[in-house]
Design a protein around this motif. Structure first.
Motif, PDB file in Angstrom:
ATOM      1  N   MET A   1       0.821  -1.210   0.000  1.00  0.00           N
ATOM      2  CA  MET A   1       0.000   0.000   0.000  1.00  0.00           C
ATOM      3  C   MET A   1       0.854   1.259   0.000  1.00  0.00           C
ATOM      4  SD  MET A   1      -3.092   0.904  -0.287  1.00  0.00           S
ATOM      5  CE  MET A   1      -2.781   2.425  -1.178  1.00  0.00           C
TER       6      MET A   1
ATOM      7  N   HIS B   1      -1.751  -1.028   7.293  1.00  0.00           N
ATOM      8  CA  HIS B   1      -2.948  -0.264   6.906  1.00  0.00           C
ATOM      9  C   HIS B   1      -3.316   0.760   7.986  1.00  0.00           C
ATOM     10  CE1 HIS B   1      -4.544  -3.547   3.901  1.00  0.00           C
ATOM     11  NE2 HIS B   1      -3.383  -3.015   3.557  1.00  0.00           N
TER      12      HIS B   1
ATOM     13  N   ASN C   1      -1.506   6.920   5.711  1.00  0.00           N
ATOM     14  CA  ASN C   1      -1.954   5.799   4.890  1.00  0.00           C
ATOM     15  C   ASN C   1      -3.446   5.982   4.645  1.00  0.00           C
ATOM     16  OD1 ASN C   1      -2.986   3.061   4.182  1.00  0.00           O
ATOM     17  ND2 ASN C   1      -0.895   2.429   4.642  1.00  0.00           N
TER      18      ASN C   1
ATOM     19  N   TYR D   1      -5.813   4.010   4.318  1.00  0.00           N
ATOM     20  CA  TYR D   1      -6.722   3.118   5.048  1.00  0.00           C
ATOM     21  C   TYR D   1      -7.175   3.711   6.375  1.00  0.00           C
ATOM     22  CZ  TYR D   1      -6.327  -1.008   2.033  1.00  0.00           C
ATOM     23  OH  TYR D   1      -6.422  -1.884   0.981  1.00  0.00           O
TER      24      TYR D   1
END
Length: 449
Positions: A171, A199, A257, A259
């Motif tokens: 990611m 995440h 991030n 997420y």
């Protein structure tokens, strides 16, 4: 260099062709004699075997291909296992996403309570597989993409502390590629300082070697002023990167991030979701349908010029890790590892995502050498505790620990909704989960109200 054998665990995944083709593009750096596809779903594994056999012949690769559901055949003598298993497949992912949405909570495959449901399934399946690997290929390296990675990593650390495994998530690569696409940077010139959980993290610094300075302040300004160019993303990911811009405007000191949207803006995520058609449905109608259509083309010898599988960034990240092990390169990656001081003011037994060097011995974490802010630390401590309680619940078969984990998850407003969703997940997951017991009682049995 001797030719290597690699095993793709979760061989029926739509990501398999990209990983395999990326490996084969490395030539003499990563010479391959045999590829093994291992999956407990024989239909999906067979379909991917048909696709891989076609791609290998099309591109002129002299590599033996083995398609198997037998762990002894899959793992004996292999050098690397690339793991991307998905316990329960897309059918169970659909429950992970839709059940929380019924209660007005985030429905997502790795975050929130959907992620915890998936985590319970993943631990059971992954640990069984690691047992086979320890028996048949104890010297092989496991390069793991199986989610939720923090939970999987914690469970492996407890049961198989000496197994050779590297847990990786791409990611951060996706975020850096969006910065590249949107603003013209070259991410290969980045030396990034990042910390968090899988995440669930933040960039502290992005040093650009070509400019000789930290460019994160200018990145944040650009994102506030103009935002990402989301033209290369599908609708779901486009929305995710737009919410990331909101996070940066509200908290402009670090690059998050994306997420984290599920924890900081769960209300917005839920408002945007269709509870009857989630990301699982998109993938079933997209990537999984493409597999069936490709198999039909190959079998019927038609439209072969439309088969467009190729090496990709998703595959490249894990392949580069393998190369760094093989050639003792000490290349730098963001990996999921036990903390042990990497983040000084976070509990030492946390499983964190930080920069690491990778060499023939495996991953060597890089210490931040300074404390992280209380806001980030507080969020991470709560998340670590919830994840550890879930792993406790798995190993102890404890309903109480599972309820505590669900209640502490930061997407959950109260114990009533945590218990309702936990009970519903127990019912739909069945044997995918371990049996949970109440304290001092027999196996927990769900009583419908």
């Amino acid at each position: 260099m001797d030719k290597k054998t690699i095993t793709i665990a979760g061989g029926g995944s739509g990501y398999t062709p990209g990983i395999i083709l990326t490996v084969l593009e490395q030539g003499s750096q990563f010479p391959i004699k045999e590829i093994r596809l291992y999956d407990i779903d024989p239909i999906r594994n067979c379909d991917m075997g048909i696709i891989l056999e076609y791609l290998l012949k099309r591109d002129g690769h002299d590599v033996n291909l083995v398609v198997t559901e037998d762990p002894k055949l899959a793992f004996s003598g292999t050098d690397f296992i690339f793991s991307q298993i998905r316990a329960g497949g897309m059918e169970m992912r659909e429950y992970d996403e839709k059940i929380p949405l019924k209660y007005g909570l985030v429905g997502q495959e790795t975050c929130g309570l959907g992620g915890f449901s998936y985590g319970m399934r993943s631990m059971k399946s992954f640990l069984e597989m690691v047992g086979y690997i320890q028996k048949y290929a104890p010297e092989a390296w496991i390069l793991n993409y199986t989610n939720p990675e923090s939970i999987v990593s914690e469970s492996v650390r407890r049961q198989f502390p000496s197994i050779k495994i590297i847990n990786a998530c791409d990611m951060t690569i996706g975020i850096e590629e969006m910065l590249e696409h949107s603003f013209g940077y070259n991410r290969k010139k980045f030396i990034s300082q990042y910390y968090g959980l899988n995440h669930f993290g933040w960039y502290r610094e992005i040093y650009d070697v070509s400019k000789g300075k930290d460019i994160m302040p200018e990145i944040i300004n650009k994102l506030i002023e103009t935002g990402f160019d989301i033209s290369i993303q599908d609708a779901s990911w486009g929305q995710a990167f737009k919410l990331m811009e909101s996070m940066i405007k509200d908290f402009p000191t670090n690059l998050p991030n994306n997420y984290l949207e599920y924890y900081l803006y769960g209300n917005r995520v839920v408002a945007h979701e269709d509870p009857n058609y989630t990301r699982a449905n998109e993938i079933m109608d997209g990537r999984l349908t493409k597999i069936k259509e490709t198999v039909a083309k190959i079998k019927e010898n038609r439209d072969l010029d439309t088969i467009d599988y190729q090496g990709n960034g998703h595959g490249l990240y894990i392949v580069e890790i393998a190369l760094s092990i093989l050639h003792n390169k000490n290349d730098r990656f963001m990996l999921i590892v036990p903390n042990k001081g990497a983040i000084p003011n976070l509990r030492q037994d946390a499983v964190v995502e930080v920069p690491c060097y990778v060499n023939a011995k495996g991953a060597e974490p890089i210490s931040l050498r300074q404390d992280i802010p209380d806001f980030h630390k507080g969020l991470m401590e709560a998340q670590v505790a919830a994840e550890k309680l879930l792993v406790d619940a798995f190993f102890e078969q404890s309903y109480q620990k599972a309820l505590e984990a669900f209640t502490l998850n930061q997407t959950v407003p109260n114990v009533d909704v945590a218990k309702a969703i936990l009970d519903e997940f127990i019912q739909v997951n069945g044997d995918y989960w371990v049996e949970l017991k109440k304290e001092g009682s027999a196996v927990y049995e769900l009583v419908n109200s």
